[in-house]
Write a protein that holds these residues in place. Structure first.
Motif, mmCIF file in Angstrom:
data_model
loop_
_atom_site.group_PDB
_atom_site.id
_atom_site.type_symbol
_atom_site.label_atom_id
_atom_site.label_comp_id
_atom_site.label_asym_id
_atom_site.label_seq_id
_atom_site.Cartn_x
_atom_site.Cartn_y
_atom_site.Cartn_z
ATOM 1 N N ILE A 54 36.923 13.840 107.309
ATOM 2 C CA ILE A 54 36.175 13.687 106.058
ATOM 3 C C ILE A 54 34.770 13.175 106.331
ATOM 4 O O ILE A 54 33.796 13.592 105.684
ATOM 5 N N ALA A 55 34.625 12.276 107.291
ATOM 6 C CA ALA A 55 33.303 11.761 107.649
ATOM 7 C C ALA A 55 32.407 12.883 108.168
ATOM 8 O O ALA A 55 31.207 12.931 107.860
ATOM 9 N N GLN A 56 32.986 13.799 108.937
ATOM 10 C CA GLN A 56 32.221 14.941 109.434
ATOM 11 C C GLN A 56 31.771 15.831 108.280
ATOM 12 O O GLN A 56 30.643 16.341 108.269
ATOM 13 N N GLN A 57 32.635 16.022 107.286
ATOM 14 C CA GLN A 57 32.274 16.809 106.115
ATOM 15 C C GLN A 57 31.122 16.152 105.352
ATOM 16 O O GLN A 57 30.193 16.839 104.909
ATOM 17 N N TRP A 58 31.177 14.833 105.206
ATOM 18 C CA TRP A 58 30.137 14.112 104.479
ATOM 19 C C TRP A 58 28.777 14.263 105.166
ATOM 20 O O TRP A 58 27.760 14.435 104.502
ATOM 21 N N ARG A 59 28.772 14.213 106.482
ATOM 22 C CA ARG A 59 27.512 14.333 107.208
ATOM 23 C C ARG A 59 26.879 15.721 107.035
ATOM 24 O O ARG A 59 25.653 15.869 107.119
ATOM 25 N N MET A 60 27.688 16.727 106.802
ATOM 26 C CA MET A 60 27.194 18.090 106.657
ATOM 27 C C MET A 60 26.823 18.434 105.216
ATOM 28 O O MET A 60 26.286 19.519 104.961
ATOM 29 N N MET A 61 27.084 17.539 104.273
ATOM 30 C CA MET A 61 26.755 17.795 102.874
ATOM 31 C C MET A 61 25.276 17.574 102.607
ATOM 32 O O MET A 61 24.629 16.741 103.238
ATOM 33 N N SER A 62 24.747 18.304 101.650
ATOM 34 C CA SER A 62 23.346 18.154 101.259
ATOM 35 C C SER A 62 23.205 16.963 100.310
ATOM 36 O O SER A 62 24.196 16.505 99.721
ATOM 37 N N PRO A 63 21.978 16.443 100.128
ATOM 38 C CA PRO A 63 21.778 15.340 99.170
ATOM 39 C C PRO A 63 22.231 15.693 97.753
ATOM 40 O O PRO A 63 22.717 14.823 97.029
ATOM 41 N N GLU A 64 22.085 16.957 97.369
ATOM 42 C CA GLU A 64 22.525 17.369 96.039
ATOM 43 C C GLU A 64 24.042 17.284 95.904
ATOM 44 O O GLU A 64 24.567 16.941 94.832
ATOM 45 N N GLN A 65 24.746 17.616 96.974
ATOM 46 C CA GLN A 65 26.204 17.530 96.936
ATOM 47 C C GLN A 65 26.686 16.082 96.929
ATOM 48 O O GLN A 65 27.720 15.766 96.336
ATOM 49 N N LYS A 66 25.942 15.197 97.576
ATOM 50 C CA LYS A 66 26.313 13.786 97.609
ATOM 51 C C LYS A 66 25.930 13.047 96.328
ATOM 52 O O LYS A 66 26.476 11.979 96.046
ATOM 53 N N GLN A 67 25.013 13.612 95.557
ATOM 54 C CA GLN A 67 24.449 12.899 94.427
ATOM 55 C C GLN A 67 25.484 12.429 93.390
ATOM 56 O O GLN A 67 25.396 11.297 92.902
ATOM 57 N N PRO A 68 26.503 13.244 93.025
ATOM 58 C CA PRO A 68 27.486 12.746 92.048
ATOM 59 C C PRO A 68 28.214 11.492 92.512
ATOM 60 O O PRO A 68 28.478 10.586 91.707
ATOM 61 N N PHE A 69 28.534 11.418 93.768
ATOM 62 C CA PHE A 69 29.236 10.252 94.292
ATOM 63 C C PHE A 69 28.313 9.029 94.329
ATOM 64 O O PHE A 69 28.739 7.913 94.014
#
Length: 260
Positions: A86-101
Motif C-alpha cells: 500500500i505504501a508503494q501505491q501511495w508513492r505512485m499516486m498523483s497529488p490530485e489522487q491524494k487530495q481527498p485523503f
C-alpha cells in the motif's frame, strides 16, 4: 543482535498499530484510489472519556481503507507485506489522487482542536500540569528510540565496512557465548528435573528427552532380539543302549581264546 531495516520496522509498527481497527473492515474499494469518507473513523478523533486522539493523516487513512482490498486480492499475504504494498501505491499516486485523503485529515484536525479545547477546559491546573509532564516523557521516549535506531544503523554500516578477519573475532565470541548458554541451560534444566520441577523445563528439551528414551528402549529391544537369535539351542545327545567295548576288554577276550 543485528540491526534491522528501518523501512521494515516502520511498516511492522504501522501494521500493528492499526490491525485492531481494520481487521473487520468491509472491503468496499475496487480500485487503488477510494473515497476518503467511505469508512468514517470518528472513534479515532474523539473518545467518551479521556483526551481526544489526534486523527490519522491522509496517508494513514489510505492505508486504513486499502488494507481490505489488498488482503482480498492476496489472501496469503502477510500484514507487513500488505502495508508495504500500500505504501508503494501511495508513492505512485498523483497529488490530485491524494487530495481527498488529505482533505479528510484537515477536516478531522479542525474537529480535533475543538474537542481538545473542550477537554482541557474541564481540567484542573494540576491535571494540566500532569498532562504536560506525560507529553514531555513521551517526547523524550520517542527521541531516545530515534537515537537508538540511528546508532544501530551506524553500527550496521561499520560492520559492513569491516574485513573478514576483523569480523571473525566477534563471530567467535558469539559462538563461545552460544556454547556457554547451552551448557548453562542444560545444567539448570537438569537441576530442575532433580528437584521435581519438570514444568520449568523447556518443551523442546522435554521432547528431546522423550525421544532419546524411546530410542534407547528400542535399541535395547533390538539388541536383546539379536542376542537371542545368535545363541544356539542345546540339544540332548542320545547315547546308544549298548556301550562299545574298550581296547583292554578286547585284549582280554583274545587271550582267553588262545588258552582255550
Amino acid at each position: 543482535m543485528a540491526p534491522y531495516n528501518l523501512l521494515t520496522a516502520t511498516a511492522s509498527l504501522m501494521a500493528r498499530s492499526f490491525s485492531a481497527f481494520y481487521t473487520n473492515t468491509p472491503a468496499r474499494c475496487t480500485g487503488i484510489v477510494c473515497s476518503a469518507t467511505i469508512n468514517p473513523v470518528k472513534y479515532l478523533t474523539a473518545q467518551t472519556s479521556g483526551p481526544p486522539k489526534r486523527p490519522l493523516n491522509g496517508y494513514m487513512r489510505y492505508v486504513l481503507q486499502q488494507k481490505p482490498v489488498v488482503i482480498s486480492q492476496n489472501p496469503e499475504i502477510k500484514l507487513v507485506d500488505a502495508v508495504r504494498k500500500i505504501a508503494q501505491q501511495w508513492r505512485m499516486m498523483s497529488p490530485e489522487q491524494k487530495q481527498p485523503f488529505q482533505q479528510a485529515w484537515v477536516q478531522a484536525m479542525k474537529q480535533f482542536k475543538v474537542d481538545l479545547q473542550k477537554y482541557q477546559a474541564q481540567l484542573s491546573p494540576a491535571q494540566l500540569q500532569q498532562q504536560a509532564l506525560e507529553k514531555r516523557q513521551k517526547m523524550a521516549k520517542r527521541k531516545a528510540i530515534r537515537k537508538k535506531r540511528a546508532k544501530l544503523k551506524s553500527l550496521l554500516d561499520d560492520w559492513r565496512n569491516l574485513f573478514s578477519h576483523q569480523k571473525q573475532v566477534y563471530i567467535q565470541l558469539a559462538e563461545d557465548d552460544k556454547i556457554r548458554y547451552k551448557n548453562e541451560m542444560k545444567s539448570w534444566e537438569d537441576h530442575m528435573v532433580d528437584i521435581g520441577r519438570e514444568d520449568l523445563v523447556r518443551e523442546q528439551t522435554q521432547s528431546k528427552k522423550k525421544k532419546t528414551a524411546a530410542v534407547r528402549r528400542a535399541t535395547k529391544k533390538t539388541a536383546a532380539k539379536s542376542v537371542k537369535k545368535a545363541t544356539p539351542t542345546k540339544k540332548k545327545s542320545k547315547t546308544s543302549s549298548k556301550a562299545k567295548p574298550s581296547a583292554s576288554a578286547k585284549t582280554v577276550r583274545k587271550g582267553s581264546a588262545k588258552k582255550t
